[in-house]
Design a protein around this motif. Sequence first.
Motif, PDB file in Angstrom:
ATOM      1  N   THR A  63       0.831  -1.210   0.000  1.00  0.00           N
ATOM      2  CA  THR A  63       0.000   0.000   0.000  1.00  0.00           C
ATOM      3  C   THR A  63       0.866   1.261   0.000  1.00  0.00           C
ATOM      4  O   THR A  63       0.351   2.364   0.153  1.00  0.00           O
ATOM      5  N   VAL A  64       2.168   1.092  -0.147  1.00  0.00           N
ATOM      6  CA  VAL A  64       3.159   2.172  -0.091  1.00  0.00           C
ATOM      7  C   VAL A  64       2.955   3.095   1.103  1.00  0.00           C
ATOM      8  O   VAL A  64       3.012   4.321   0.976  1.00  0.00           O
ATOM      9  N   THR A  65       2.714   2.485   2.262  1.00  0.00           N
ATOM     10  CA  THR A  65       2.502   3.303   3.455  1.00  0.00           C
ATOM     11  C   THR A  65       3.815   3.607   4.166  1.00  0.00           C
ATOM     12  O   THR A  65       4.190   4.774   4.332  1.00  0.00           O
ATOM     13  N   GLY A  66       4.492   2.555   4.619  1.00  0.00           N
ATOM     14  CA  GLY A  66       5.765   2.793   5.286  1.00  0.00           C
ATOM     15  C   GLY A  66       5.714   2.684   6.796  1.00  0.00           C
ATOM     16  O   GLY A  66       6.734   2.881   7.462  1.00  0.00           O
ATOM     17  N   ASN A 178       7.335   6.232  -5.298  1.00  0.00           N
ATOM     18  CA  ASN A 178       6.060   5.583  -5.004  1.00  0.00           C
ATOM     19  C   ASN A 178       5.419   6.112  -3.722  1.00  0.00           C
ATOM     20  O   ASN A 178       4.442   5.549  -3.239  1.00  0.00           O
ATOM     21  N   ASN A 179       6.003   7.167  -3.184  1.00  0.00           N
ATOM     22  CA  ASN A 179       5.497   7.751  -1.940  1.00  0.00           C
ATOM     23  C   ASN A 179       5.375   6.723  -0.828  1.00  0.00           C
ATOM     24  O   ASN A 179       4.418   6.738  -0.044  1.00  0.00           O
ATOM     25  N   ALA A 180       6.329   5.800  -0.775  1.00  0.00           N
ATOM     26  CA  ALA A 180       6.251   4.708   0.192  1.00  0.00           C
ATOM     27  C   ALA A 180       6.844   5.092   1.539  1.00  0.00           C
ATOM     28  O   ALA A 180       6.344   4.702   2.578  1.00  0.00           O
ATOM     29  N   GLY A 181       7.932   5.827   1.531  1.00  0.00           N
ATOM     30  CA  GLY A 181       8.495   6.294   2.793  1.00  0.00           C
ATOM     31  C   GLY A 181       9.308   5.261   3.550  1.00  0.00           C
ATOM     32  O   GLY A 181       9.741   5.524   4.680  1.00  0.00           O
ATOM     33  N   PHE A 182       9.500   4.078   2.970  1.00  0.00           N
ATOM     34  CA  PHE A 182      10.386   3.098   3.601  1.00  0.00           C
ATOM     35  C   PHE A 182      11.823   3.591   3.517  1.00  0.00           C
ATOM     36  O   PHE A 182      12.240   4.129   2.495  1.00  0.00           O
ATOM     37  N   ARG A 281       2.205  14.504   3.000  1.00  0.00           N
ATOM     38  CA  ARG A 281       1.196  14.216   1.971  1.00  0.00           C
ATOM     39  C   ARG A 281       1.881  13.523   0.802  1.00  0.00           C
ATOM     40  O   ARG A 281       2.282  14.187  -0.106  1.00  0.00           O
ATOM     41  N   THR A 282       2.020  12.284   0.659  1.00  0.00           N
ATOM     42  CA  THR A 282       1.863  11.172   1.519  1.00  0.00           C
ATOM     43  C   THR A 282       3.126  10.315   1.540  1.00  0.00           C
ATOM     44  O   THR A 282       3.046   9.111   1.705  1.00  0.00           O
ATOM     45  N   ALA A 283       4.285  10.958   1.377  1.00  0.00           N
ATOM     46  CA  ALA A 283       5.528  10.196   1.270  1.00  0.00           C
ATOM     47  C   ALA A 283       5.874   9.508   2.589  1.00  0.00           C
ATOM     48  O   ALA A 283       6.119   8.305   2.636  1.00  0.00           O
ATOM     49  N   GLY A 284       5.893  10.282   3.652  1.00  0.00           N
ATOM     50  CA  GLY A 284       6.114   9.668   4.947  1.00  0.00           C
ATOM     51  C   GLY A 284       7.563   9.546   5.366  1.00  0.00           C
ATOM     52  O   GLY A 284       7.849   8.942   6.397  1.00  0.00           O
ATOM     53  N   PHE A 285       8.495  10.091   4.587  1.00  0.00           N
ATOM     54  CA  PHE A 285       9.876  10.152   5.076  1.00  0.00           C
ATOM     55  C   PHE A 285       9.970  11.186   6.196  1.00  0.00           C
ATOM     56  O   PHE A 285       9.193  12.144   6.224  1.00  0.00           O
ATOM     57  N   GLY A 394      -3.850   7.630   5.089  1.00  0.00           N
ATOM     58  CA  GLY A 394      -3.232   8.402   4.013  1.00  0.00           C
ATOM     59  C   GLY A 394      -2.065   7.681   3.358  1.00  0.00           C
ATOM     60  O   GLY A 394      -1.372   8.246   2.526  1.00  0.00           O
ATOM     61  N   THR A 395      -1.852   6.413   3.734  1.00  0.00           N
ATOM     62  CA  THR A 395      -0.686   5.617   3.298  1.00  0.00           C
ATOM     63  C   THR A 395       0.584   6.462   3.390  1.00  0.00           C
ATOM     64  O   THR A 395       1.392   6.500   2.475  1.00  0.00           O
ATOM     65  N   VAL A 396       0.745   7.120   4.543  1.00  0.00           N
ATOM     66  CA  VAL A 396       1.853   8.052   4.739  1.00  0.00           C
ATOM     67  C   VAL A 396       3.058   7.354   5.361  1.00  0.00           C
ATOM     68  O   VAL A 396       4.159   7.385   4.827  1.00  0.00           O
ATOM     69  N   GLY A 397       2.817   6.747   6.529  1.00  0.00           N
ATOM     70  CA  GLY A 397       3.903   6.019   7.153  1.00  0.00           C
ATOM     71  C   GLY A 397       4.631   6.757   8.252  1.00  0.00           C
ATOM     72  O   GLY A 397       5.508   6.188   8.893  1.00  0.00           O
ATOM     73  N   LEU A 398       4.291   8.044   8.467  1.00  0.00           N
ATOM     74  CA  LEU A 398       4.873   8.726   9.621  1.00  0.00           C
ATOM     75  C   LEU A 398       4.244   8.164  10.887  1.00  0.00           C
ATOM     76  O   LEU A 398       3.078   7.789  10.904  1.00  0.00           O
TER      77      LEU A 398
HETATM   78  K   LIG Z   1       4.016   6.535   2.395  1.00  0.00           K
END
Ligand SMILES: [K+]
Lengths: 450, 450
Positions: A63-66, A178-182, A281-285, A394-398
Amino acid sequence: MALLVNKSRQFLYQPFTLKPPQILALLFLILIIVGAVLLKLPIAHEKTISWIDAFFIATSASTVTGLVTVDPGTTFTLFGEIVILFLIQVGGLGVMSFASLIVIMLGKKISIKQRMLMQEALNQPSLGGVIRLVRNLFLFSISIQIIAISVLSIRWVPDMGLSKGIYYSVFHVISAYNNAGFSLWSDGLIRYVGDPTVNLVITWLIITGGIGFTVLIDLWVSKTWKELTLHSKVMIISTFVINILAILLVYLFEFNNPKTLGMLSGGEKLWAAYFQGISPRTAGFNSIDMTAIQPDTALLMTLLMFVGAGSASTGGGIKLTTFVVILFTVLTFIKGKDETVVLKRTIRNAIIFRALAITMISLMVVFIALFILTYVQKGDSFMVILFEVVSAFGTVGLSMGLSPHLMLISKIVIMAVMIFGKLGPLTLLFSLAAPKKDNIRYPDGEVLTG
Amino acid sequence: MALLVNKSRQFLYQPFTLKPPQILALLFLILIIVGAVLLKLPIAHEKTISWIDAFFIATSASTVTGLVTVDPGTTFTLFGEIVILFLIQVGGLGVMSFASLIVIMLGKKISIKQRMLMQEALNQPSLGGVIRLVRNLFLFSISIQIIAISVLSIRWVPDMGLSKGIYYSVFHVISAYNNAGFSLWSDGLIRYVGDPTVNLVITWLIITGGIGFTVLIDLWVSKTWKELTLHSKVMIISTFVINILAILLVYLFEFNNPKTLGMLSGGEKLWAAYFQGISPRTAGFNSIDMTAIQPDTALLMTLLMFVGAGSASTGGGIKLTTFVVILFTVLTFIKGKDETVVLKRTIRNAIIFRALAITMISLMVVFIALFILTYVQKGDSFMVILFEVVSAFGTVGLSMGLSPHLMLISKIVIMAVMIFGKLGPLTLLFSLAAPKKDNIRYPDGEVLTG
Ligand SMILES: [K+]
Ligand SMILES: [K+]
């Protein structure tokens, strides 16, 4: 060409008699299961990992959340990390192309006028361009990624050596686009808080991946600003405005916080605010310590995470255009006007309705999840729980630190929210895109929401 | 009779060329200013009180909220308490009758069909009944209050003596019927947590005052359930369902909490859950210690406070019917259906739209207030701040302990939110009630929202 489209539609509709969103959901579940099984293989991890954590990480990557319940950098082997990377790329690009496909295919089902608008939105000469569109999407995405990998490698190879430098560049570029934030670092990108190259490359990837493929095509095809569709113009302006606002507010709220911006030099402060304004919004790094942010920053980021990125992008959330439509509609009501006007175009009621529906349904999902988590996670503060749930939606990952000590039920809920966050708004867009009763008025502008 | 209506409309429209909601807002501001000045008089208070607190209490009383920055029972003299009582009665009944008036007057401005629906909603034989309606409203309200005062006096006079017993009955009946939640005891009704008389009288007043005057008229006029309007049926059923659910959840969440239900006997536990299930929408009385509730209870109550009571009632919130319409619309989308159907009647798009708009605007107001308060009240937990803001919006008055140590800016924000909570949805109802573009379809049901 029309035959080709019909064939592809037959393929999607007939063998299973499933609708496109259902097929997408099915493919997605298969991706997650395959991912979890691969991550559970002994060659995938250095530390032992439970099934629930394997599923959690697979869901988070697909889900590219992170959000991570275990630290990917120290838990997984190179093989495990490549599995994660694969899930990110397939999940991110896959959903993005599926979304673009759905947007075009909708053109066949709905009225002539709306089809024209869809075509206009995509600037495609004919509907036969479906296959070409997806091919272009992949070519474009890979090109962007190769350029970014080259630039980041120049920065990181001298630091880490050739293979590690290139590998880290590949991983973080795919994760960012991919705005995954991993991240392979357990503290994220904190060590590069003041590094111009890393900041610029990562944010450029975040914005490119997050603005939506239809906007990118439109930018490619259009020669002047006036030629752009309303949707593209709204996305570009609102991305710019919301990023500037977010950067300023993060800078203001965190300026004196000794655990985040307070300890940094003047230049680093600016870079950190720049990065943390764009990333939610919505990378999450993260390039600052998220467990130490102020409550007002947390609230701001919660809003940004809920709003998310663009339609048909790698990002999540209710989508930026949805938020803009609602904002303008609210302002219209307050001013006592009848019609919502954005950039001198009237927004049709059907679009406003869709935006409101997507927002309400999303709010309900967030609320149900919040309810379960406040019940289960008794010791944790509400802000931290709210942050985690909206980050999943928001599939953000923070995370403000909740992920590693989520209870079993909470993990399942967060996984469900991540999947809803990735597929829900898209499914709603699909099912709401063709309203049966709709006054046709001119001149109207098409804005994608959800 | 028609002449009478025209005259009253002329009175409302012409002398100031203000619209009814603007007149209401103006009268409201005058009421608050008069109240604050009276409370600031030396004869009104035993302890000294600042201007901001005088204004805060006057706003809280006029909006029938019940949030207090100072303890009314020990701060004010009898004169001061009677001022508060006056503000509650005028604010509560005044807005309720104004709302009923607006609902009827709208019948003149909008389409024949909608006028018929309005009349149907009120079961009035003709529009000439405006004055009679308001007179009935006052007669009905006073009768209910006198009955309740008699019953409570029988309970309290033996405990407190004649004059104090009657005075306390009068104060708490007026406070309960108007859903104000002001109490002369600083810990609210905790001492009567297990008292059947107090529990039943207060909740009966809360529900009667909160269900909306149009429903009460409808119940008075209709002979059978089938004769009731859709709005009345929806209000009655949903009030019943949401109260039962809330009672069960409060009972479940607080059962083992040693600071609330945990220390009570079996019977008291039930009474406490019964009372705290009903009170958050939007009476605001408490019979347990609100600073000690569990986070899941706090979240539940936040939702209940946001939802609120009925249209044209003494209660606040987005209104119960607004919530029901949104809930059914969301379920309709999820089921993939086209039309929102409640009790076998189609809800028109205009009504759904209005419900969504009121909710979104309310959410934005809550969010802006949250933002300011998290910035200003740095030491306080987010849950406590959220609870306070939503309590102000829903004119509820429950507090998890923030009110007494609100900073100056926070007090001003909470006052603004209380005024918005009281007048905002009504104003929106007025301005949104006559949508210009609306497909007319049959059979439709009218549900008031906002
Ligand atoms: K993300
Ligand atoms: K109240």
